[in-house]
Design an enzyme around this catalytic site. Structure first.
Site, short mmCIF file in Angstrom:
data_model
loop_
_atom_site.label_atom_id
_atom_site.label_comp_id
_atom_site.label_asym_id
_atom_site.label_seq_id
_atom_site.Cartn_x
_atom_site.Cartn_y
_atom_site.Cartn_z
N SER A 74 1.79 -2.16 -8.69
CA SER A 74 2.24 -0.96 -7.99
C SER A 74 3.60 -1.19 -7.35
O SER A 74 3.74 -2.07 -6.48
CB SER A 74 1.23 -0.55 -6.92
OG SER A 74 1.76 0.47 -6.11
N MET B 95 -10.55 4.98 -6.74
CA MET B 95 -9.79 4.44 -5.61
C MET B 95 -10.69 3.51 -4.79
O MET B 95 -11.79 3.90 -4.39
CB MET B 95 -9.27 5.56 -4.72
CG MET B 95 -8.18 6.42 -5.35
SD MET B 95 -6.66 5.50 -5.72
CE MET B 95 -6.16 4.94 -4.09
N GLY C 199 -2.84 6.62 0.08
CA GLY C 199 -1.78 6.96 1.00
C GLY C 199 -0.89 5.80 1.39
O GLY C 199 0.32 5.97 1.51
N PHE C 200 -1.48 4.63 1.58
CA PHE C 200 -0.69 3.48 2.02
C PHE C 200 -1.16 2.22 1.31
O PHE C 200 -2.35 2.04 1.05
CB PHE C 200 -0.81 3.28 3.54
CG PHE C 200 -0.19 4.39 4.33
CD1 PHE C 200 1.16 4.36 4.65
CD2 PHE C 200 -0.94 5.47 4.76
CE1 PHE C 200 1.75 5.40 5.37
CE2 PHE C 200 -0.37 6.51 5.47
CZ PHE C 200 0.98 6.47 5.79
N GLY C 201 -0.21 1.33 1.02
CA GLY C 201 -0.55 0.04 0.43
C GLY C 201 -1.03 -0.93 1.50
O GLY C 201 -0.94 -0.68 2.70
N GLY C 202 -1.56 -2.07 1.05
CA GLY C 202 -1.93 -3.14 1.96
C GLY C 202 -3.27 -2.97 2.64
O GLY C 202 -3.60 -3.72 3.57
N MET D 258 3.65 10.50 -3.77
CA MET D 258 2.97 11.08 -2.61
C MET D 258 3.84 12.16 -1.99
O MET D 258 5.06 12.01 -1.92
CB MET D 258 2.67 9.99 -1.57
CG MET D 258 1.94 8.79 -2.11
SD MET D 258 1.55 7.62 -0.78
CE MET D 258 1.19 6.15 -1.73
N MET E 1 -0.54 11.64 -5.99
CA MET E 1 -1.31 11.94 -4.78
C MET E 1 -0.62 13.12 -4.11
O MET E 1 0.04 13.01 -3.08
CB MET E 1 -1.36 10.71 -3.88
CG MET E 1 -2.25 9.61 -4.45
SD MET E 1 -2.09 8.03 -3.61
CE MET E 1 -0.74 7.32 -4.57
N HIS F 47 0.78 7.94 -10.63
CA HIS F 47 -0.42 8.31 -9.88
C HIS F 47 -0.02 9.38 -8.86
O HIS F 47 0.63 9.08 -7.87
CB HIS F 47 -1.00 7.07 -9.19
CG HIS F 47 -2.18 7.35 -8.32
ND1 HIS F 47 -2.67 6.43 -7.43
CD2 HIS F 47 -2.97 8.44 -8.20
CE1 HIS F 47 -3.71 6.93 -6.79
NE2 HIS F 47 -3.91 8.16 -7.25
N ASP G 280 -7.78 0.88 -8.00
CA ASP G 280 -6.52 0.85 -7.27
C ASP G 280 -6.83 0.76 -5.78
O ASP G 280 -7.49 1.64 -5.23
CB ASP G 280 -5.73 2.13 -7.57
CG ASP G 280 -4.41 2.21 -6.81
OD1 ASP G 280 -4.05 1.25 -6.11
OD2 ASP G 280 -3.74 3.26 -6.92
N GLY G 281 -6.36 -0.32 -5.15
CA GLY G 281 -6.51 -0.47 -3.71
C GLY G 281 -7.15 -1.78 -3.33
O GLY G 281 -8.32 -2.01 -3.63
N GLY G 282 -6.37 -2.66 -2.73
CA GLY G 282 -6.92 -3.95 -2.30
C GLY G 282 -7.25 -4.89 -3.43
O GLY G 282 -7.99 -5.87 -3.23
N GLY H 245 -0.65 -4.19 -5.80
CA GLY H 245 0.66 -4.05 -5.19
C GLY H 245 1.13 -5.31 -4.52
O GLY H 245 1.86 -6.11 -5.10
N SER H 246 0.67 -5.53 -3.30
CA SER H 246 1.13 -6.69 -2.54
C SER H 246 0.68 -8.00 -3.18
O SER H 246 1.34 -9.03 -3.02
CB SER H 246 0.64 -6.60 -1.09
OG SER H 246 -0.76 -6.41 -1.03
N HIS I 275 2.78 0.83 -12.06
CA HIS I 275 2.07 1.90 -11.38
C HIS I 275 3.01 2.55 -10.36
O HIS I 275 3.53 1.88 -9.48
CB HIS I 275 0.83 1.32 -10.68
CG HIS I 275 -0.11 2.35 -10.15
ND1 HIS I 275 -1.06 2.98 -10.92
CD2 HIS I 275 -0.26 2.86 -8.89
CE1 HIS I 275 -1.75 3.82 -10.19
NE2 HIS I 275 -1.27 3.78 -8.94
N ASP J 99 3.36 5.30 -7.51
CA ASP J 99 2.63 6.17 -6.58
C ASP J 99 3.52 7.31 -6.12
O ASP J 99 4.55 7.09 -5.46
CB ASP J 99 2.16 5.36 -5.37
CG ASP J 99 1.03 4.40 -5.73
OD1 ASP J 99 0.03 4.88 -6.28
OD2 ASP J 99 1.17 3.20 -5.46
#
Length: 223
Positions: free
Chosen positions: A12, A139, A144-147, A39, A70, A68, A177-179, A199-200, A35, A37
């Protein structure tokens, strides 16, 4: 759980350096997707980028773009992201008034069509949409937010989607997607996911290519 047909890593760029996106995309040339994002500060409380940036990224990216969305009103806006050069366009079922029509419009514009589900949205009411889709995104954080921290309770939904895809037949990917990181990707793969957004875990690493390889290896070992 049967092994998915493919295992794909989709870093991401939300976690990338926005001042050097062309270079950040080149850094993930060993990945399968980038990816992106999108938003709008309405559907989610964050604002990122839109179709003109996607069009610019598509011109320089060494890997296909997975947009993606959002955003509110994806029925209106989603096909434009395919026209801008995204090879896959994901819209949220919570925001769509006509998911069938939107999926068909994305495909007609030349991209893969994908449906996303927020953590609180069940999959079962939308299982009959599978014939219109190329991918389902579960999800594993609130969008809405990474990390954010990975939500283990979403793995049951991943299994449910994978089983529905198995019954339906055809090649429909299951994305998470997410964590997603080295310590969570195995559980996602074991549950039936085959496309992993990170992402991170990628862009926060000292060696981006090594991070992509390590995630791919961890997913493969789990299945």
């Amino acid at each position: 759980m049967a092994e998915p047909a493919t295992l794909q890593i989709s870093p991401s760029i939300l976690a990338a350096d926005f001042a050097h996106l062309a270079a950040e995309l080149r850094a993930i040339e060993t990945a399968d997707w980038a990816h992106v994002d999108v938003m709008d500060a309405h559907f989610v409380p964050n604002l990122t980028l839109g179709a003109p940036v996607v069009e610019a990224l598509a011109r320089v990216s060494p890997v296909p773009l997975d947009a993606h969305l959002m955003i509110d009103d994806p029925d209106r806006w989603a096909p434009g992201y395919a026209e801008a050069g995204a090879a896959s366009v994901t819209f949220h079922v919570e925001a769509a008034q006509d998911p069938v029509g939107t999926a068909r419009a994305i495909r007609a514009a030349g991209a893969r069509a994908a449906l996303a589900l927020k953590p609180g949205t069940p999959f079962a009411p939308y299982a009959d949409l599978l014939p219109e889709l190329d991918m389902v995104l579960v999800m594993t954080v609130e969008p809405g937010f990474g990390g954010q921290s990975f939500m283990d309770d979403q793995l049951a939904k991943v299994r449910q989607v994978r089983e529905a895809v198995r019954r339906h037949g055809g090649e429909i990917w299951v994305q998470v997607d997410g964590g997603v990181a080295q310590d969570t990707i195995g559980r996602c793969a074991e549950a039936g996911a085959d496309v992993f957004v990170a992402g991170s875990a990628v862009y926060g690493a000292d060696d981006v290519a090594a991070a992509v390889a390590a995630l791919r290896r961890a997913a493969a070992e789990a299945v």
